[in-house]
Design an enzyme around this catalytic site. Structure first.
Site, mmCIF file in Angstrom:
data_model
loop_
_atom_site.group_PDB
_atom_site.id
_atom_site.type_symbol
_atom_site.label_atom_id
_atom_site.label_comp_id
_atom_site.label_asym_id
_atom_site.label_seq_id
_atom_site.Cartn_x
_atom_site.Cartn_y
_atom_site.Cartn_z
ATOM 1 N N LEU A 35 47.709 48.854 27.308
ATOM 2 C CA LEU A 35 48.666 48.198 28.198
ATOM 3 C C LEU A 35 48.205 46.771 28.441
ATOM 4 O O LEU A 35 47.063 46.544 28.850
ATOM 5 C CB LEU A 35 48.767 48.949 29.523
ATOM 6 C CG LEU A 35 49.704 48.357 30.578
ATOM 7 C CD1 LEU A 35 51.151 48.408 30.094
ATOM 8 C CD2 LEU A 35 49.557 49.102 31.900
ATOM 9 N N THR A 36 49.066 45.810 28.172
ATOM 10 C CA THR A 36 48.699 44.403 28.316
ATOM 11 C C THR A 36 49.801 43.644 29.034
ATOM 12 O O THR A 36 50.980 43.987 28.929
ATOM 13 C CB THR A 36 48.439 43.763 26.937
ATOM 14 O OG1 THR A 36 48.093 42.380 27.110
ATOM 15 C CG2 THR A 36 49.652 43.869 26.033
ATOM 16 N N ALA A 75 41.587 45.392 36.199
ATOM 17 C CA ALA A 75 41.250 45.062 37.586
ATOM 18 C C ALA A 75 40.862 43.599 37.701
ATOM 19 O O ALA A 75 40.490 42.958 36.712
ATOM 20 C CB ALA A 75 40.084 45.929 38.070
ATOM 21 N N TYR A 141 36.481 43.062 46.520
ATOM 22 C CA TYR A 141 36.437 43.821 45.267
ATOM 23 C C TYR A 141 35.983 45.257 45.530
ATOM 24 O O TYR A 141 36.630 46.218 45.115
ATOM 25 C CB TYR A 141 35.510 43.129 44.270
ATOM 26 C CG TYR A 141 35.214 43.958 43.045
ATOM 27 C CD1 TYR A 141 36.226 44.274 42.140
ATOM 28 C CD2 TYR A 141 33.927 44.417 42.782
ATOM 29 C CE1 TYR A 141 35.960 45.038 41.015
ATOM 30 C CE2 TYR A 141 33.654 45.171 41.658
ATOM 31 C CZ TYR A 141 34.669 45.479 40.777
ATOM 32 O OH TYR A 141 34.398 46.236 39.670
#
Length: 304
Positions: A35-36, A75, A141
């Site tokens: 997935l891009t 992420a 994060y």
């Protein structure tokens, strides 16, 4: 699990660890979909690319259809960037994970492997850090990863979703971005003939990327729940920098640079992974730290 013929979806497939994971799965005969967000290269590594943005549920509709295993690596993983832009961090890391989990839930029988981070532990209360260690986020994060872990577990409890959560410590290897310690120091030594560093007192647990990917495969095959992945060895940053310098040229000067020092509330003083749970699946690191450094240096010599 036999990987041959399995359909695997990887988010973050074009990233550092993602590229190695793709190659390992292809070698085992899996059918890999990446997935891009950008326009994919159709000739890239025999992988099927789909375009979508995990923060936009509509753009990833049915992405998990006919998928057996999802590896969710995508992420915002740069700690300074997460501090500068917490909203983007939570939108990508947490809400993006919810969107992907919904697709996995609706598709049926999928194993969801979520790649978290050892940053969730914060400053350790004891070493080595095991999976039961309290969680203490020091920056957005880490907080986004903890929130995502909780949501993954909630989907497992509420919907019976088969899942595993992986907490990598410090992964390194050829091809890693220079914003990370080891490739950054190597690049400085080869390009500038000097090394500027921030705080060199902290310790970290470094794992070579191919060993990391081997652990990812073992967890998807045989593991459920939460797993640390690291080398199980603690090394001081000053020793890392000196090792790199000596492997390249022992005459290269090492200089302190205050601009590279993280704030005290963000810095984690020591880290070392307890990997007994992952050892129980039959996984052990195979590539030593010095050997891994040598591979990184040799690859960078080709560039510089």
């Amino acid at each position: 699990m036999t990987w041959a013929g399995k359909n695997v979806l990887i988010t973050g497939a074009s990233g550092f660890i993602g590229r190695y994971l793709v190659d390992a799965l292809l070698e085992k005969g899996a059918n890999v979909t990446g997935l891009t967000m950008s326009s994919p290269d159709p000739s890239d590594r025999n992988i099927r690319w789909v375009t979508g943005d995990i923060t936009d549920r509509g753009s990833i509709k049915d992405v998990c259809e006919d998928i057996d295993v999802v590896y969710h690596l995508a992420a915002i993983s740069n700690v300074p960037k997460s501090i500068q832009n917490p909203l983007l961090t939570f939108n990508t890391n947490t809400f993006g994970t919810v969107n992907l989990l919904e697709e996995a839930r609706l598709s049926g029988n999928v194993k969801f492997v979520y790649i978290s981070s050892a940053h969730v532990y914060g400053p350790p209360k004891y070493l080595p850090v095991d999976e039961s260690h309290p969680l203490n986020p020091r920056e957005p994060y880490a907080a986004s990863k903890i929130a995502s872990e909780n949501i993954v577990q909630a989907y497992g409890n509420a919907y019976g979703l088969d899942y595993a959560i992986i907490r990598p410590f410090n992964v390194f290897g050829p091809g890693q971005d220079e914003s990370f310690l080891i490739p950054g120091v190597i690049a400085q030594a080869l390009r500038n003939k000097e090394i500027k560093v921030g705080n060199t007192e902290p310790t970290r647990d470094f794992l070579f990327v191919k060993d990391c990917v081997g652990g990812f495969l073992a967890i998807a095959e045989k593991g459920s729940g939460i797993f640390n992945i690291g080398s199980g060895n603690e090394i001081r940053i000053s020793n890392v920098v000196e090792k790199i310098r000596d492997l390249i040229d022992s005459s290269i000067p090492i200089k302190s640079d205050e601009s590279r020092i993280r704030g005290g509330k963000v810095e984690i003083p020591r880290m070392c992974a307890n990997i007994e749970k992952l050892n129980g699946l039959g996984w052990y690191p195979e590539i030593g730290f010095d050997e891994g450094l040598t591979q990184c240096i040799n690859k960078n010599r080709e560039i510089f």
